[in-house]
Structure formats: structure tokens, C-alpha cells
Design a protein around this motif. Structure first.
Motif, short mmCIF file in Angstrom:
data_model
loop_
_atom_site.label_atom_id
_atom_site.label_comp_id
_atom_site.label_asym_id
_atom_site.label_seq_id
_atom_site.Cartn_x
_atom_site.Cartn_y
_atom_site.Cartn_z
N ALA A 232 0.75 -1.09 0.04
CA ALA A 232 0.01 -0.26 -0.03
C ALA A 232 0.94 1.50 -0.02
O ALA A 232 0.57 2.30 -0.64
N VAL A 233 1.84 1.10 0.81
CA VAL A 233 2.96 2.20 0.90
C VAL A 233 3.37 2.63 -0.48
O VAL A 233 3.46 3.83 -1.05
N LEU A 234 3.85 1.65 -1.22
CA LEU A 234 4.61 1.67 -2.42
C LEU A 234 3.66 2.08 -3.60
O LEU A 234 3.98 2.89 -4.43
N GLU A 235 2.38 1.35 -3.41
CA GLU A 235 1.45 1.99 -4.60
C GLU A 235 1.03 3.45 -4.25
O GLU A 235 1.06 4.25 -5.26
N GLU A 236 1.02 4.07 -2.99
CA GLU A 236 0.71 5.25 -2.74
C GLU A 236 1.91 6.21 -3.13
O GLU A 236 1.39 7.33 -3.78
N GLN A 237 3.16 5.68 -2.78
CA GLN A 237 4.30 6.51 -3.46
C GLN A 237 4.13 6.64 -5.13
O GLN A 237 4.79 7.83 -5.67
#
Ligand SMILES: [Zn+2]
Length: 125
Positions: free
Chosen positions: A16-21
Motif C-alpha cells: 500500500a505504501v509503495l503504491e501510494e508513492q
């Protein structure tokens, strides 16, 4: 070695963090595209006057924006690779020594490929 694997919940957190970035980067890139288009228009509208004061400004703005675009493209590649590692289960494992990457490091740099020790070694070279 199984204890070096991150839990599914942790992997999903980082996904989720990576996709947000990644979404942020795509947004930034879209914004730069708009700015580049504006600079292009300004550049094309330039007069042939060699003493045009806008000239150097446009040129430097152009190179600044294309530099940002290149950086965004690089970061996108890094994020895509990190997301692929989430999928294949190698996320959180150092690509060099195979040891788990510390959680604090992953929190600070979710796309990190190397553990802190290997990253330090890589920087020295
Ligand atoms: Zn390592």
C-alpha cells in the motif's frame, strides 16, 4: 530462513505504501508534463532577439523540469521493482546478502533493495 519472511499483513502494508508513492510520482510526472508543455509554448513563442531576457530562464526551466522527469522515471522503476518483490516474496530481503532488511529501514525507505550494511558498502564504492 522462514522467520526472515515478512508477514502477509506487513507485506500488504508495504504494498500500500509503495503504491501510494507510485501514485504520487505519476501525479508529479503529470504536473511536470503540463509545465513542460507551457515552457515549450513559451520557448516556441520566443523572438529571435538574441538579447531576449526570457531566453536563459526558459532554457533553465526546461532543463530543471526534464531533470525532474528523469528522476521521477528512475524512482518509478525502483518502485515497480519493489512491488514486484512484494509479489514474488523477496520483498524485505537484501538483494545482495539475502538477510532481512531491518524494519526501521523499510519504514524509512520502503523501496530499499539492500540491507543497511550492504547499502553502506555499495556507497563506498
Ligand atoms: Zn545485505
Amino acid at each position: 530462513m522462514e522467520n526472515s519472511r515478512l508477514s502477509t499483513a506487513t507485506l500488504e502494508h508495504f504494498r500500500a505504501v509503495l503504491e501510494e508513492q507510485r501514485a504520487e510520482l505519476l501525479q508529479q510526472r503529470a504536473n511536470h508534463e503540463v509545465s513542460l508543455a507551457e515552457v515549450r509554448v513559451a520557448r516556441d513563442g520566443e523572438s529571435d532577439d538574441e538579447h531576449d531576457p526570457e531566453g536563459p530562464t526558459i532554457a533553465s526551466e526546461w532543463s530543471r523540469l526534464t531533470g525532474l522527469q528523469e528522476e521521477a522515471a528512475r524512482q518509478l522503476t525502483v518502485l515497480d521493482k519493489a512491488l514486484a518483490r512484494v509479489d514474488d516474496g523477496s520483498f524485505g530481503i537484501c538483494a545482495r546478502c539475502g538477510k532481512p532488511i531491518g524494519r526501521a529501514r523499510l519504514d524509512a525507505r520502503p523501496a530499499a533493495e539492500l540491507c543497511i550494511d550492504c547499502a553502506r558498502l555499495a556507497e563506498k564504492r
